[in-house]
Motif scaffolding. Structure first.
Motif, mmCIF file in Angstrom:
data_model
loop_
_atom_site.group_PDB
_atom_site.id
_atom_site.type_symbol
_atom_site.label_atom_id
_atom_site.label_comp_id
_atom_site.label_asym_id
_atom_site.label_seq_id
_atom_site.Cartn_x
_atom_site.Cartn_y
_atom_site.Cartn_z
ATOM 1 N N UNK A 11 0.810 -0.754 -0.372
ATOM 2 C CA UNK A 11 1.725 -0.215 0.628
ATOM 3 C C UNK A 11 2.518 -1.334 1.280
ATOM 4 N N UNK A 12 3.748 -1.012 1.653
ATOM 5 C CA UNK A 12 4.564 -1.895 2.475
ATOM 6 C C UNK A 12 4.628 -1.306 3.875
ATOM 7 N N UNK A 13 4.172 -2.068 4.868
ATOM 8 C CA UNK A 13 4.144 -1.609 6.256
ATOM 9 C C UNK A 13 5.307 -2.232 7.008
ATOM 10 N N UNK A 14 6.127 -1.399 7.665
ATOM 11 C CA UNK A 14 7.309 -1.896 8.373
ATOM 12 C C UNK A 14 6.942 -2.626 9.663
ATOM 13 N N UNK A 67 2.394 -6.518 3.406
ATOM 14 C CA UNK A 67 2.005 -5.904 2.135
ATOM 15 C C UNK A 67 0.505 -5.648 2.134
ATOM 16 N N UNK A 68 0.115 -4.381 2.058
ATOM 17 C CA UNK A 68 -1.301 -4.028 2.097
ATOM 18 C C UNK A 68 -1.777 -3.549 0.740
ATOM 19 N N UNK A 69 -3.014 -3.940 0.407
ATOM 20 C CA UNK A 69 -3.701 -3.436 -0.781
ATOM 21 C C UNK A 69 -5.028 -2.840 -0.326
ATOM 22 N N UNK A 70 -5.250 -1.591 -0.677
ATOM 23 C CA UNK A 70 -6.513 -0.907 -0.380
ATOM 24 C C UNK A 70 -7.178 -0.564 -1.704
ATOM 25 N N UNK A 235 2.760 5.243 14.050
ATOM 26 C CA UNK A 235 3.382 4.125 14.749
ATOM 27 C C UNK A 235 4.560 3.536 13.989
ATOM 28 N N UNK A 236 4.357 3.113 12.745
ATOM 29 C CA UNK A 236 5.457 2.500 11.979
ATOM 30 C C UNK A 236 5.573 3.168 10.616
ATOM 31 N N UNK A 237 6.727 3.009 9.997
ATOM 32 C CA UNK A 237 6.920 3.551 8.660
ATOM 33 C C UNK A 237 6.139 2.726 7.645
ATOM 34 N N UNK A 238 5.664 3.418 6.609
ATOM 35 C CA UNK A 238 5.081 2.705 5.482
ATOM 36 C C UNK A 238 5.599 3.321 4.192
ATOM 37 N N UNK A 239 5.542 2.539 3.125
ATOM 38 C CA UNK A 239 5.988 3.005 1.810
ATOM 39 C C UNK A 239 4.874 2.749 0.813
#
Length: 264
Positions: A11-14, A67-70, A235-239
Motif C-alpha cells: 500500500x501507498x499511504x498519503x 510504502x507499507x507491506x503487510x 484519516x488519510x488516503x491509501x492506494x
C-alpha cells in the motif's frame, strides 16, 4: 486436513493513517504456525490485535505516510468445532443491513420460495442465485448491495453472498456473511460466503460454487461486507498497489453442492 494460507498486501499511504487489517485465521482455528508483519519503508511496525465476538482477529495500527507491506502466513491443522450460537446473533442476523436489503426484497423472496423451509430452502436459494447471476470480475461497485446485484444480474462473490443473505433474512432465516480463505478458488483471492441458521446450526451457503466448502477457513463474520472487509482505513488516503492471496490444502475435498457443510 492441513491448510496453508498467505496474504500479501502492498500500500501507498498519503499520510498518517489508521488501519485495521482482517486477514488472520479466526479463533479457534488450530494454528500450527503463523506470522504477521507490517513494514513501512523497510521499518517494522507493531500492530495491536483485537478479537471480536466471532473470533475474528483484527490487527490495528497507526502509520505515517509511505510504502507499507503487510504479510500474513499460517498453517492450520484439522477443522474447528461449529461456532456457538447466541440469542443476540439470531436477532442481529435477521435484520436488514447496508448491503443486504432484505426488507426491499421480501416480496421477491416470498414469491420465488413460497412453501419452502429448512434445508430445502437453502438449496433452492443457492440454485436460484446461481441461475440468476453471472460471475463477472470487476462488474460491481464496492457500494452495491443485494438489490442492485439482482437488477444487474452479475457480480462477484460478495455480491452473491449479499443476495443470498438478503433473500434468507426476508424469509425469517438468520443469515450472515463470512470472509474466508478458499483452497481451490480460481483465480485465487479472498472469498465471501453466507452462513444460514437452520435446525439449530449455521450452514455454509455459496451460490458461486467456486471452491469446496469443506476446506474454507474463516477469517471474519458479520452482517455484510461492511463487517468483513480485509482492510479498513481512516484519516488519510491509501492506494492498494498489490494483493496476493494463497490458500492450499493437503487434499482438496470434492463438494457435490448437496452435502450440508459447516465452516471449520
Amino acid at each position: 486436513m492441513l491448510r496453508r494460507v498467505t496474504a500479501h498486501l502492498e500500500l501507498d499511504l498519503a499520510g498518517e493513517t489508521n488501519m485495521v487489517f482482517s486477514v488472520a485465521a479466526a479463533h479457534p482455528a488450530s494454528i500450527v504456525s503463523e506470522s504477521v508483519s507490517f513494514e513501512l519503508d523497510g521499518r517494522s511496525l507493531t500492530a495491536t490485535e483485537l478479537v471480536d465476538s466471532h473470533g475474528a482477529r483484527l490487527h490495528q495500527l497507526v502509520s505515517p505516510g509511505g510504502r507499507m507491506i503487510a504479510h500474513y502466513t499460517a498453517e492450520v491443522a484439522g477443522r474447528t468445532d461449529p461456532t456457538p450460537v447466541s440469542d443476540l446473533d439470531l436477532v442481529t442476523y435477521l435484520r436488514p443491513s447496508r448491503y443486504c436489503e432484505s426488507d426491499s426484497l421480501t416480496p421477491t423472496a416470498r414469491s420465488e420460495f413460497a412453501g419452502l423451509s429448512g434445508h430445502a430452502l437453502l438449496s433452492a436459494v443457492t440454485q436460484w442465485v446461481d441461475d440468476k447471476l453471472s460471475y463477472v470480475p470487476g462488474s460491481s461497485l464496492p457500494t452495491d448491495g443485494a438489490e442492485q446485484t439482482l437488477l444487474a444480474r452479475r457480480g462477484v462473490c460478495r455480491d452473491y453472498a449479499h443476495l443470498v443473505i438478503a433473500l434468507l433474512r426476508a424469509l425469517d432465516v438468520p443469515a450472515r456473511m463470512v470472509a474466508v480463505y478458499a483452497p481451490g478458488l480460481s483465480p485465487m483471492d479472498f472469498h465471501a460466503v453466507a452462513e444460514a441458521y437452520i435446525d439449530g446450526a449455521w450452514w455454509v451457503v455459496d451460490a458461486t460454487r467456486l471452491a469446496p466448502r469443506q476446506s474454507l477457513l474463516r477469517i471474519s463474520t458479520g452482517r455484510d461486507a461492511a463487517d468483513t472487509a480485509f482492510l479498513t482505513s481512516h484519516w488519510s488516503d491509501l492506494r492498494l498497489t498489490a494483493l496476493e492471496v494463497l490458500a492450499i490444502v493437503d487434499e482438496l475435498p470434492r463438494d457435490d453442492g448437496l452435502e450440508l457443510v459447516q465452516l471449520g
